[in-house]
Design a protein around this motif. Structure first.
Motif, PDB file in Angstrom:
ATOM      1  N   MET A 180       0.844  -1.194   0.000  1.00 15.39           N
ATOM      2  CA  MET A 180       0.000   0.000   0.000  1.00 15.39           C
ATOM      3  C   MET A 180       0.882   1.248   0.000  1.00 15.39           C
ATOM      4  N   THR A 181       0.431   2.267  -0.693  1.00 18.64           N
ATOM      5  CA  THR A 181       1.142   3.536  -0.687  1.00 18.64           C
ATOM      6  C   THR A 181       0.749   4.332   0.560  1.00 18.64           C
ATOM      7  N   GLU A 182       1.501   5.380   0.820  1.00 15.47           N
ATOM      8  CA  GLU A 182       1.186   6.247   1.962  1.00 15.47           C
ATOM      9  C   GLU A 182      -0.227   6.815   1.841  1.00 15.47           C
ATOM     10  N   ASN A 183      -0.607   7.216   0.639  1.00 17.05           N
ATOM     11  CA  ASN A 183      -1.936   7.802   0.446  1.00 17.05           C
ATOM     12  C   ASN A 183      -3.055   6.774   0.638  1.00 17.05           C
ATOM     13  N   GLU A 184      -2.829   5.540   0.223  1.00 19.76           N
ATOM     14  CA  GLU A 184      -3.832   4.490   0.447  1.00 19.76           C
ATOM     15  C   GLU A 184      -3.984   4.202   1.941  1.00 19.76           C
ATOM     16  N   ILE A 185      -2.870   4.169   2.632  1.00 15.14           N
ATOM     17  CA  ILE A 185      -2.908   3.961   4.080  1.00 15.14           C
ATOM     18  C   ILE A 185      -3.630   5.127   4.753  1.00 15.14           C
ATOM     19  N   ALA A 186      -3.325   6.340   4.318  1.00 17.86           N
ATOM     20  CA  ALA A 186      -3.957   7.535   4.895  1.00 17.86           C
ATOM     21  C   ALA A 186      -5.473   7.501   4.720  1.00 17.86           C
ATOM     22  N   ARG A 187      -5.939   7.029   3.568  1.00 18.20           N
ATOM     23  CA  ARG A 187      -7.395   6.930   3.356  1.00 18.20           C
ATOM     24  C   ARG A 187      -8.027   6.003   4.387  1.00 18.20           C
ATOM     25  N   GLU A 188      -7.372   4.880   4.672  1.00 16.42           N
ATOM     26  CA  GLU A 188      -7.893   3.944   5.684  1.00 16.42           C
ATOM     27  C   GLU A 188      -7.895   4.589   7.076  1.00 16.42           C
ATOM     28  N   ILE A 189      -6.836   5.327   7.374  1.00 16.98           N
ATOM     29  CA  ILE A 189      -6.730   5.982   8.684  1.00 16.98           C
ATOM     30  C   ILE A 189      -7.830   7.028   8.842  1.00 16.98           C
ATOM     31  N   TYR A 242      -7.188  -0.580  17.590  1.00 23.53           N
ATOM     32  CA  TYR A 242      -8.086  -1.711  17.357  1.00 23.53           C
ATOM     33  C   TYR A 242      -8.700  -1.642  15.956  1.00 23.53           C
ATOM     34  N   GLU A 243      -9.227  -0.469  15.597  1.00 25.72           N
ATOM     35  CA  GLU A 243      -9.925  -0.308  14.313  1.00 25.72           C
ATOM     36  C   GLU A 243      -8.984  -0.530  13.133  1.00 25.72           C
ATOM     37  N   LEU A 244      -7.770  -0.013  13.210  1.00 32.81           N
ATOM     38  CA  LEU A 244      -6.822  -0.173  12.107  1.00 32.81           C
ATOM     39  C   LEU A 244      -6.342  -1.616  11.987  1.00 32.81           C
ATOM     40  N   GLN A 245      -6.132  -2.281  13.113  1.00 33.50           N
ATOM     41  CA  GLN A 245      -5.744  -3.701  13.067  1.00 33.50           C
ATOM     42  C   GLN A 245      -6.880  -4.536  12.499  1.00 33.50           C
ATOM     43  N   LYS A 246      -8.107  -4.205  12.871  1.00 38.20           N
ATOM     44  CA  LYS A 246      -9.279  -4.918  12.361  1.00 38.20           C
ATOM     45  C   LYS A 246      -9.355  -4.823  10.838  1.00 38.20           C
ATOM     46  N   ARG A 247      -8.836  -3.747  10.282  1.00 38.15           N
ATOM     47  CA  ARG A 247      -8.830  -3.543   8.832  1.00 38.15           C
ATOM     48  C   ARG A 247      -7.642  -4.230   8.163  1.00 38.15           C
ATOM     49  N   GLY A 248      -6.849  -4.968   8.947  1.00 34.02           N
ATOM     50  CA  GLY A 248      -5.747  -5.723   8.384  1.00 34.02           C
ATOM     51  C   GLY A 248      -4.443  -4.954   8.253  1.00 34.02           C
ATOM     52  N   LEU A 249      -4.362  -3.791   8.878  1.00 30.99           N
ATOM     53  CA  LEU A 249      -3.146  -2.989   8.812  1.00 30.99           C
ATOM     54  C   LEU A 249      -2.204  -3.343   9.964  1.00 30.99           C
ATOM     55  N   PHE A 250      -0.907  -3.272   9.696  1.00 31.79           N
ATOM     56  CA  PHE A 250       0.099  -3.499  10.740  1.00 31.79           C
ATOM     57  C   PHE A 250       0.311  -2.181  11.477  1.00 31.79           C
ATOM     58  N   VAL A 251       0.030  -2.181  12.779  1.00 30.63           N
ATOM     59  CA  VAL A 251       0.058  -0.952  13.565  1.00 30.63           C
ATOM     60  C   VAL A 251       0.962  -1.129  14.785  1.00 30.63           C
ATOM     61  N   LEU A 252       1.845  -0.164  14.984  1.00 30.20           N
ATOM     62  CA  LEU A 252       2.640  -0.093  16.201  1.00 30.20           C
ATOM     63  C   LEU A 252       2.078   1.048  17.048  1.00 30.20           C
ATOM     64  N   ILE A 258       1.663   3.197  11.130  1.00 26.15           N
ATOM     65  CA  ILE A 258       0.880   2.249  10.351  1.00 26.15           C
ATOM     66  C   ILE A 258       1.690   1.792   9.146  1.00 26.15           C
ATOM     67  N   GLU A 259       1.807   0.454   9.027  1.00 24.88           N
ATOM     68  CA  GLU A 259       2.507  -0.181   7.913  1.00 24.88           C
ATOM     69  C   GLU A 259       3.949   0.314   7.772  1.00 24.88           C
ATOM     70  N   GLY A 260       4.517   0.863   8.842  1.00 20.94           N
ATOM     71  CA  GLY A 260       5.881   1.368   8.801  1.00 20.94           C
ATOM     72  C   GLY A 260       6.053   2.595   7.918  1.00 20.94           C
ATOM     73  N   LYS A 261       4.942   3.192   7.481  1.00 23.95           N
ATOM     74  CA  LYS A 261       5.009   4.283   6.509  1.00 23.95           C
ATOM     75  C   LYS A 261       4.353   5.582   6.955  1.00 23.95           C
ATOM     76  N   VAL A 262       3.322   5.500   7.762  1.00 25.77           N
ATOM     77  CA  VAL A 262       2.563   6.697   8.140  1.00 25.77           C
ATOM     78  C   VAL A 262       2.540   6.820   9.661  1.00 25.77           C
ATOM     79  N   ILE A 263       2.943   7.992  10.143  1.00 24.71           N
ATOM     80  CA  ILE A 263       2.899   8.265  11.585  1.00 24.71           C
ATOM     81  C   ILE A 263       1.622   9.042  11.874  1.00 24.71           C
ATOM     82  N   VAL A 264       0.916   8.604  12.904  1.00 23.59           N
ATOM     83  CA  VAL A 264      -0.299   9.295  13.327  1.00 23.59           C
ATOM     84  C   VAL A 264      -0.063   9.853  14.722  1.00 23.59           C
ATOM     85  N   GLU A 265      -0.239  11.153  14.840  1.00 22.40           N
ATOM     86  CA  GLU A 265      -0.149  11.837  16.128  1.00 22.40           C
ATOM     87  C   GLU A 265      -1.571  12.194  16.529  1.00 22.40           C
TER      88      GLU A 265
END
Length: 125
Positions: free
Chosen positions: A1-10, A36-46, A70-77
């Motif tokens: 997934m690209t950063e923008n695809e991940i961002a849409r899910e977030i 919880y919600e992001l993991q439920k969508r199948g994303l790898f989240v730290l 998320i996915e080692g690509k997008v940081i969420v603050e």
């Protein structure tokens, strides 16, 4: 997934969480539910991932903790405040630079409408 695809899910997850729970809870609640919600969508989240900071010859093993990566690509603050200040975006940009990531999302669950509480911060994207 690209950063923008991940961002849409977030963003979609943040919308769901915000419309379900509403604004004004503690940041830790939104962090747990977003995790919880992001993991439920199948994303790898730290969550609360320690990030080292290197300054000259000094390495701090835990220079800061990223709320979510998320996915080692997008940081969420995450925030739950009445007003986002410029320092919040600068903080996220510094996190992006130190991790060599390109995209971050600053999400304020304190906003009345979640669309008004989401800011994209980019680092050479």
């Amino acid at each position: 997934m690209t950063e923008n695809e991940i961002a849409r899910e977030i963003v979609d997850a943040a919308y769901k969480v915000h419309t379900t729970l509403g604004p004004g809870l503690l940041e830790s609640v939104y962090e747990a539910v977003m995790y919880y919600e992001l993991q439920k969508r199948g994303l790898f989240v730290l969550k609360q991932q320690p990030i080292p900071v290197v300054y000259e010859d000094v390495k701090l093993e835990e220079g800061f903790r990223a709320d979510l990566i998320i996915e080692g690509k997008v940081i969420v603050e995450l925030k739950s405040v009445e007003t986002i200040h410029p320092v919040h975006k600068k903080q996220l940009l510094t996190y992006l630079r130190l991790t060599n990531n390109k995209l971050g999302l600053l999400i304020n669950f304190g906003a009345l409408l979640i669309k008004d509480g989401i800011s994209r911060v980019v680092n050479n994207l």
